[in-house]
Design an enzyme around this catalytic site. Structure first.
Site, PDB file in Angstrom:
ATOM      1  CB  SER A   1      -0.933   0.014   1.216  1.00 11.47           C
ATOM      2  OG  SER A   1      -0.189  -0.044   2.417  1.00 11.47           O
TER       3      SER A   1
ATOM      4  CG  ASP B   1      -2.365   4.683   9.091  1.00 10.73           C
ATOM      5  OD1 ASP B   1      -1.138   4.814   8.870  1.00 10.73           O
ATOM      6  OD2 ASP B   1      -3.073   3.852   8.479  1.00 10.73           O
TER       7      ASP B   1
ATOM      8  CG  HIS C   1      -0.732   3.429   5.311  1.00  8.70           C
ATOM      9  ND1 HIS C   1      -1.545   2.856   6.266  1.00  8.70           N
ATOM     10  CD2 HIS C   1      -0.531   2.484   4.356  1.00  8.70           C
ATOM     11  CE1 HIS C   1      -1.829   1.615   5.901  1.00  8.70           C
ATOM     12  NE2 HIS C   1      -1.231   1.365   4.747  1.00  8.70           N
TER      13      HIS C   1
END
Length: 261
Positions: A15, A199, A202
């Protein structure tokens, strides 16, 4: 160096790579500086670890037979570890030894002449996972519906970053040490990593700026022939076309014929 219209950079990751177009991310910046020089191909898969990416890479990186029909990957950036470092029994967890072996397998697939995906023109760069902010991550997890438990550990992620560097050294592949770069930017204080993370895991815009800076430096140092400052633009600039449109059209046709011969 003259760029080929089919040359490209491939970014393989989780991600952190997939989100590289977000928030003025590192992929967006790469696409900007390599505009008309090399295409940037984002192959980031949210949630993936190195176990799960291996069969995907076999499908998204062309075989030797296919390579004449698709963009030539001049640079391959491999960025994993953030999910592999999830503590067991989390399904994303990959033990350190297998994590190292998986990274070596990805490198082998590109470098080994006996590999179906052998690509001697491709240069490889590894990147380490960034550090995590466990307090920020725990708050983010508890805020979910339903609430979730903390799923990352600061020291564990550091060990996976070290493993990436070990593989890079053993395989003579340059490594962008994002764990160190971000931790240093935070004054070597975990709580201050919040300035670079959304968070606890990320990256935000400031975090991605450090990623881009580290990757750009690695390309310049290890593979200067593929640094954007050393590449010529694909096709002629418009102001030169205006000076002699007929000549431009003839040159473009010749180049097209050569590229497809």
């Amino acid at each position: 160096m003259a760029a080929n219209v089919q040359d490209a950079i491939m970014l393989l990751g989780d991600s952190l790579t997939q989100g590289g177009y977000d928030l003025n991310g590192f992929v967006a910046k790469l696409a900007h500086v390599y505009n008309r020089k090399m295409d940037v191909i984002n192959r980031g898969f949210s949630g993936y670890n190195t176990d799960w990416i291996l069969p995907v890479f076999e499908q998204c990186f062309a075989t030797q037979h296919e390579q004449q029909h698709v963009p030539k990957i001049r640079l391959l950036v491999i960025w994993f570890g953030a999910n592999d470092a999830a503590p067991p029994p989390k399904p994303q967890h990959v033990p350190l030894d297998r994590f190292r072996a998986n990274l070596r397998k990805l490198i082998w697939m590109v470098r080994a002449p006996e590999s179906p995906h052998y690509s001697p023109e491709t240069r490889i760069i590894l990147m380490t996972p960034p550090p995590v902010n466990t307090a920020q991550r725990e708050r983010a997890q508890l805020a979910k519906s339903p609430p979730k438990e903390l799923d990352r550990e600061f020291e564990t992620t550091r060990r996976y970053a070290e493993a990436v560097k070990e593989v890079g050294k053993a395989e003579s592949v340059p490594v962008v040490d994002l764990w160190e770069n971000l931790y240093e930017a935070a004054g070597r204080e975990e709580e201050k990593l919040e300035d670079f993370l959304t968070d606890g895991l990320h990256l935000n815009e400031k975090g991605y700026a450090i990623v881009f800076e580290g990757l750009e430096k690695a390309i310049k140092d290890a593979y200067p022939e593929y640094h954007y400052d050393n590449l010529q633009s694909v096709f002629i600039y418009f102001d030169l076309i205006a000076e002699n449109p007929d000549k431009y059209m003839e040159l473009t046709k010749k180049r097209s014929a050569f590229a497809h011969s």
